[in-house]
Enzyme design. Structure first.
Site, mmCIF file in Angstrom:
data_model
loop_
_atom_site.group_PDB
_atom_site.id
_atom_site.type_symbol
_atom_site.label_atom_id
_atom_site.label_comp_id
_atom_site.label_asym_id
_atom_site.label_seq_id
_atom_site.Cartn_x
_atom_site.Cartn_y
_atom_site.Cartn_z
ATOM 1 N N ASP A 86 12.964 9.904 3.979
ATOM 2 C CA ASP A 86 11.993 9.938 2.874
ATOM 3 C C ASP A 86 10.544 9.808 3.339
ATOM 4 O O ASP A 86 10.253 9.324 4.434
ATOM 5 C CB ASP A 86 12.313 8.852 1.833
ATOM 6 C CG ASP A 86 12.407 7.449 2.435
ATOM 7 O OD1 ASP A 86 12.812 7.316 3.612
ATOM 8 O OD2 ASP A 86 12.064 6.477 1.736
ATOM 9 N N GLU A 144 14.397 4.963 2.307
ATOM 10 C CA GLU A 144 14.221 3.709 3.045
ATOM 11 C C GLU A 144 13.025 2.933 2.507
ATOM 12 O O GLU A 144 12.969 1.711 2.599
ATOM 13 C CB GLU A 144 14.032 3.986 4.546
ATOM 14 C CG GLU A 144 14.008 2.736 5.421
ATOM 15 C CD GLU A 144 12.647 2.047 5.472
ATOM 16 O OE1 GLU A 144 12.594 0.812 5.556
ATOM 17 O OE2 GLU A 144 11.616 2.756 5.408
ATOM 18 N N GLU A 145 12.066 3.679 1.951
ATOM 19 C CA GLU A 145 10.765 3.070 1.616
ATOM 20 C C GLU A 145 10.724 2.377 0.250
ATOM 21 O O GLU A 145 9.702 1.804 -0.102
ATOM 22 C CB GLU A 145 9.660 4.151 1.627
ATOM 23 C CG GLU A 145 9.479 4.858 2.961
ATOM 24 C CD GLU A 145 8.696 4.040 3.984
ATOM 25 O OE1 GLU A 145 8.358 2.877 3.694
ATOM 26 O OE2 GLU A 145 8.426 4.585 5.068
ATOM 27 N N HIS A 369 1.957 4.398 7.813
ATOM 28 C CA HIS A 369 1.518 4.413 6.410
ATOM 29 C C HIS A 369 0.014 4.690 6.282
ATOM 30 O O HIS A 369 -0.569 4.432 5.234
ATOM 31 C CB HIS A 369 1.896 3.112 5.666
ATOM 32 C CG HIS A 369 3.384 2.881 5.592
ATOM 33 N ND1 HIS A 369 3.978 2.043 4.682
ATOM 34 C CD2 HIS A 369 4.420 3.395 6.316
ATOM 35 C CE1 HIS A 369 5.303 2.041 4.865
ATOM 36 N NE2 HIS A 369 5.587 2.858 5.858
HETATM 37 NI NI NI Z 1 9.744 3.759 8.456
#
Ligand code: NI
Length: 395
Positions: A86, A144-145, A369
């Site tokens: 993702d 996962e996020e 990020h």
């Molecule tokens: Ni990651």
């Protein structure tokens, strides 16, 4: 150095033979990022690519995840290898030619690389299927996020049934290219969240005595919460309590009736993890009581901490040292970041490790990020080789 009739010294040739594919897959995925739980095109791409290799049993345990089973020709155990797929709600600021085509969505954590690396390993391993011991299970995970995370859903769907060991890796920008970091034991924290609403009484800002000032009260809550870390908990036990959102007010002459606070708690120790919500609420209750306000409090448990199994980590170190040489492998430091890889570790002993993907000389310096995040693509074949070496030797 042979595995069955295989000469594992050929591993570098095998990796080289898929290198171009892996880079192209990563760039395709980077161009077409999708948010957590919405990885429709991504998972279809993964499914179709895996189909083209032949020899894999494919399934879709959830709407946007894919599992491929490679049943080897020799007896052995079952090894699961996980890649997450993702992307994040970030507007990309890179200017390379494979920049995100999906406005406001970006692969800013390297999951595009994880998916491409695992595809590369699956391509190599499906070619030498007959010589593989046991079963290799490739887990292409969604979400996962975003809590509650895709790993837990996949585990619920049975993807870990019969698995003896599980591994996964993260391309890691803070680690320079040319290194792999291993951590035995606690590696990543349990990331939980809290939501607090301080409810006072709004009114004219010029008449504070007629209001119950939720901002002044909430400010005390914010500063007092740090007492949990500095005064309630043993300084040798890791803990983070951070208020990350403080939402209140509309203008200079209005005292708002309420304030919303949101924040994160990071722990490793299960007993402390259970205790922190009580400590937070005690402070919120005490301060609001003292000033005539009330509150709402909600605590949300996130992922479990990633605790790497000592035996698996030791074996992995041996396999990776043999594959890359001693200088390549180093001891990493635990971080207070979270990872839902921990869900798989509830079902089988496992190890999550870090692959150096930063490169100061090439200007690859931005943190995960970040809108300019990227990975050194030279790290992709490293990941492929690591996964293939594990599939053949971590048995
Ligand atoms: Ni990651």
């Amino acid at each position: 150095m042979s595995v069955g009739s295989l000469d594992i010294r050929k591993i570098d040739e095998w990796v080289e033979s898929v290198e171009e594919d892996v880079v192209n897959w990563r760039r395709y995925l980077h161009r077409h990022p999708e948010l957590s739980f919405h990885e429709e095109k991504t998972s279809q791409f993964v499914y179709d690519t895996l189909t083209s290799f032949g020899g894999l049993e494919l399934s879709r345990p959830t709407k946007t995840s894919v599992v491929a089973r490679l049943k080897g020709g020799r007896p052995g155990r079952v090894l699961a290898i996980r890649a997450d797929m993702d992307a994040l709600p970030i507007k990309e600021e890179n200017d390379f030619e494979f920049v995100s085509q999906n406005e406001g969505v970006m692969h800013a954590c390297g999951h595009d690389g994880h998916t491409a690396m695992l595809l590369g390993a699956a391509k190599i391993l499906s070619r030498i299927k007959e010589d593989i011991p046991g079963e290799i299970r490739f887990l292409f995970q969604h979400a996962e996020e975003l809590y509650p995370g895709g790993a837990e859903e996949m585990v619920q769907a049975g993807v870990m049934d019969g698995v003896d060991q599980v591994i996964g890796a993260h391309l890691w920008a803070p680690l320079e290219f040319g290194k792999i970091a291993l951590i035995s034991g606690p590696m990543m924290a349990a990331p939980d969240a809290f939501h607090i609403t301080i409810i006072g009484k709004g009114g004219h800002a010029a008449q504070p005595h007629l209001t119950t000032d939720s901002i002044a009260i909430a400010a005390q809550v914010v500063t007092n919460l740090q007492h949990i870390v500095s005064r309630n908990v043993n300084p040798l036990v890791p803990l983070v309590v951070s208020v990350t959102q403080f939402i209140a007010g509309t203008t200079h002459n209005v005292t708002p009736g309420s304030v919303y606070l949101n924040g994160t708690v990071r722990t490793f120790k299960p007993e402390l993890r259970e205790e922190v919500p009580t400590l937070i609420e005690r402070i919120v209750k005490g301060i609001t009581d003292a000033h005539g306000a009330t509150y709402k409090f909600k605590y949300e448990y996130g992922y479990r901490p990633v605790i790497n199994d000592e035996a698996v980590t030791a074996n992995l170190r041996e396999v990776l040292t043999e594959a890359f040489g001693e200088d390549f492998i180093q001891d990493g430091q635990p971080t207070m970041g979270g990872e839902d890889f921990s869900a798989y570790q509830q079902k089988a002993p496992g190890c999550f490790f870090l692959i150096g993907a930063g490169n100061t000389e090439k200007g690859i310096i931005h943190p995960h990020h970040h809108p300019k995040f990227t990975v050194d693509e030279a790290a992709l074949p490293i990941g492929v080789k690591a996964f293939v070496a594990c599939a053949l030797k971590l048995v």
